[in-house]
Scaffold this motif. Structure first.
Motif, short mmCIF file in Angstrom:
data_model
loop_
_atom_site.label_atom_id
_atom_site.label_comp_id
_atom_site.label_asym_id
_atom_site.label_seq_id
_atom_site.Cartn_x
_atom_site.Cartn_y
_atom_site.Cartn_z
N GLY A 261 67.98 -27.49 91.93
CA GLY A 261 69.20 -27.66 92.71
C GLY A 261 70.29 -28.34 91.90
N VAL A 262 70.86 -29.43 92.43
CA VAL A 262 71.96 -30.11 91.74
C VAL A 262 71.49 -30.98 90.58
CG1 VAL A 262 73.49 -30.11 93.74
CG2 VAL A 262 71.95 -32.03 93.39
N GLU A 310 67.88 -20.85 85.71
CA GLU A 310 68.82 -19.81 86.12
C GLU A 310 68.09 -18.68 86.86
OE1 GLU A 310 71.83 -18.68 83.29
OE2 GLU A 310 72.55 -17.07 84.58
N GLU A 311 66.85 -18.39 86.42
CA GLU A 311 66.07 -17.36 87.09
C GLU A 311 65.75 -17.77 88.53
OE1 GLU A 311 62.97 -15.83 84.45
OE2 GLU A 311 61.84 -15.38 86.28
N ALA A 316 66.72 -17.05 94.34
CA ALA A 316 67.26 -17.57 95.60
C ALA A 316 68.41 -16.69 96.08
CB ALA A 316 67.74 -19.01 95.40
N ALA A 317 69.25 -16.24 95.13
CA ALA A 317 70.38 -15.38 95.48
C ALA A 317 69.89 -14.06 96.06
CB ALA A 317 71.24 -15.12 94.24
N GLU A 318 68.86 -13.49 95.41
CA GLU A 318 68.31 -12.21 95.90
C GLU A 318 67.72 -12.37 97.29
OE1 GLU A 318 65.73 -11.23 92.68
OE2 GLU A 318 67.24 -9.97 91.68
N ALA A 319 66.99 -13.46 97.52
CA ALA A 319 66.38 -13.70 98.83
C ALA A 319 67.46 -13.83 99.88
CB ALA A 319 65.53 -14.97 98.76
#
Lengths: 327, 92
Positions: A261-262, A310-311, A316-319
């Motif tokens: 995360g951050v 980054e992967e 997370a973006a794909e989900a």
């Protein structure tokens, strides 16, 4: 944009992940020597066609947003002017450790909202207002029930005396350091050492410098000696608390040898679900600072593996996108 | 009188004697400054005795409400001007 995968760039431009992704990307530019004169990056809206700009203005009438008036700035942006921007603190993922009843480790003391920690995991993408309202209601009900059913616990006079002494001792100190000077140092250290992109070297430097600042606090001198209308005194007490919280933050960030995360560690660029799917509980008692990892309570099954940072964001973006397509 | 790049303001300050009075401060102006920027500058660089309250610094919370030229204003939303009178202890 410093993200290689276009999915991450899309996430940065269209979702609540923007704060995380923008701040990392712009800090990366600064660290690699491509920053703007004031230590940020240039932000331009020049790529927007005029009619898109008009539509944007209709969404924010008069270029007003949450009480701020951006009309002067937007007039310049329309002409192609670029603003210098840089990452700043917006929300704290960590905080006072509470359970589902908003109880702290001190009986009768409840915490709710941003001062509490852990609800959103390593990156808040939902509204902090929701956290505030939900936890506030829970904490309020529990506190009222507790107060109705129990006698007020006795006040520890010795502790009151100790704290009063500690706060008023600022008036008796004779040294050469001013509050403004020390405050500047603390701020700078928080930004550079415990900031957007971290590593063991920077965090260790932050720890030792923060310890040094705590020492220097004892030779702080107040120019203003009165007990009322004294901003300098208030700032001194704040400074003592700031130094303490930042020291604990730096210790915890150094202990967490992964990125999540951050929390981005240059020296550990992997999300480590083998060793670090855990909260890190920080306690400072008489015996010093104690850091204890506590497993995360979750119903989501996650494979025990290490994923490059980054992967993990791409996953997370794909989900997230798959969910959007389904709904 | 001051040059173009500085302004002089009167700020009410509590003295060590237990009374408050106006004092004049001259501040260098970097672009447009609001009254809160002025107070912050004076407190940090010229006179730590200057005290005031502030929080959000962007016109939402109301903590920096005070009397500016005798009128109730938010310090963070009021553009600083030469000759201003600022009383952080009134109008809150």
């Amino acid at each position: 944009m410093a993200w290689e995968d276009p999915k991450v760039t899309k996430l940065a431009l269209t979702s609540e992940w923007n704060k995380l992704l923008f701040s990392k990307a712009s800090m990366r530019e600064v660290l690699e020597g491509r920053g703007s004169p004031l230590g940020g990056v240039y932000f331009s809206l020049k790529h927007f066609p005029a009619n898109v700009f008009d539509a944007l203005e209709q969404a924010y009438p008069g270029w007003k947003f949450q009480g701020d008036d951006f009309s002067d700035l937007m007039a310049k942006m329309r002409e192609g002017y670029a603003a210098e921007v840089g990452p700043a603190a917006e929300y704290f993922e960590g905080g006072i450790r509470i359970n589902e009843r908003c109880e702290t480790s001190l009986p009768g003391l409840y915490a709710a909202g941003e001062c509490s920690g852990g609800l959103f995991g390593a990156n808040r993408v939902a509204a902090a207002t929701t956290e505030m309202v939900v936890e506030g209601a829970i904490a309020g009900r529990k506190a009222a029930k507790m107060a109705a059913e129990n006698e007020a616990p006795p006040i520890d006079e010795e502790q009151v005396e100790h704290l009063t002494q500690e706060c008023t001792s600022f008036f008796d100190r004779e040294g050469s350091v001013t509050v403004a000077e020390l405050r500047g140092r603390v701020r700078n250290l928080a930004y550079t050492g415990i900031g957007v992109i971290r590593d063991a070297k920077g965090l260790s430097k932050a720890v030792s410098e923060m310890e040094e600042i705590q020492e220097v606090l004892s030779s702080l001198t107040l120019a203003t000696k009165r007990r009322h209308h004294n901003r300098e005194w208030m700032e001194s007490i704040e400074l003592r608390n700031m130094a303490q919280c930042l020291l604990l933050s730096a210790r915890a960030a150094r202990e967490r040898t992964e990125s999540r995360g951050v929390h981005v560690r240059e020296d550990y660029p992997v999300v480590d679900n083998i060793n670090w799917r855990q909260h890190l509980v920080v306690r400072k008692g008489g015996e010093g600072i104690k850091l204890t990892p506590v497993p995360v309570v979750s119903q989501t099954e996650i494979p025990k593996e290490q994923i490059p940072y980054e992967e993990a964001i791409v996953q997370a973006a794909e989900a997230l996108m798959a969910k959007k397509e389904l709904s | 009188m001051t040059g173009n790049d500085e302004i002089a303001v009167q700020i009410r300050v509590w003295q060590e004697t237990g009374e408050s009075a106006y004092r004049e401060y001259v501040i260098p102006v970097d672009g447009e400054m609001n009254v809160l920027n002025v107070l912050e500058y004076v407190h940090e660089h010229l006179d730590p005795a200057v005290s005031y309250k502030s929080s959000c610094r962007r016109g939402v919370c109301g903590a920096c409400a005070m009397a500016i030229n005798g009128k109730r204003r938010l310090a963070c939303e009021t553009v600083a001007e030469d000759g201003m009178t600022i009383n952080p202890f009134e109008g809150a």
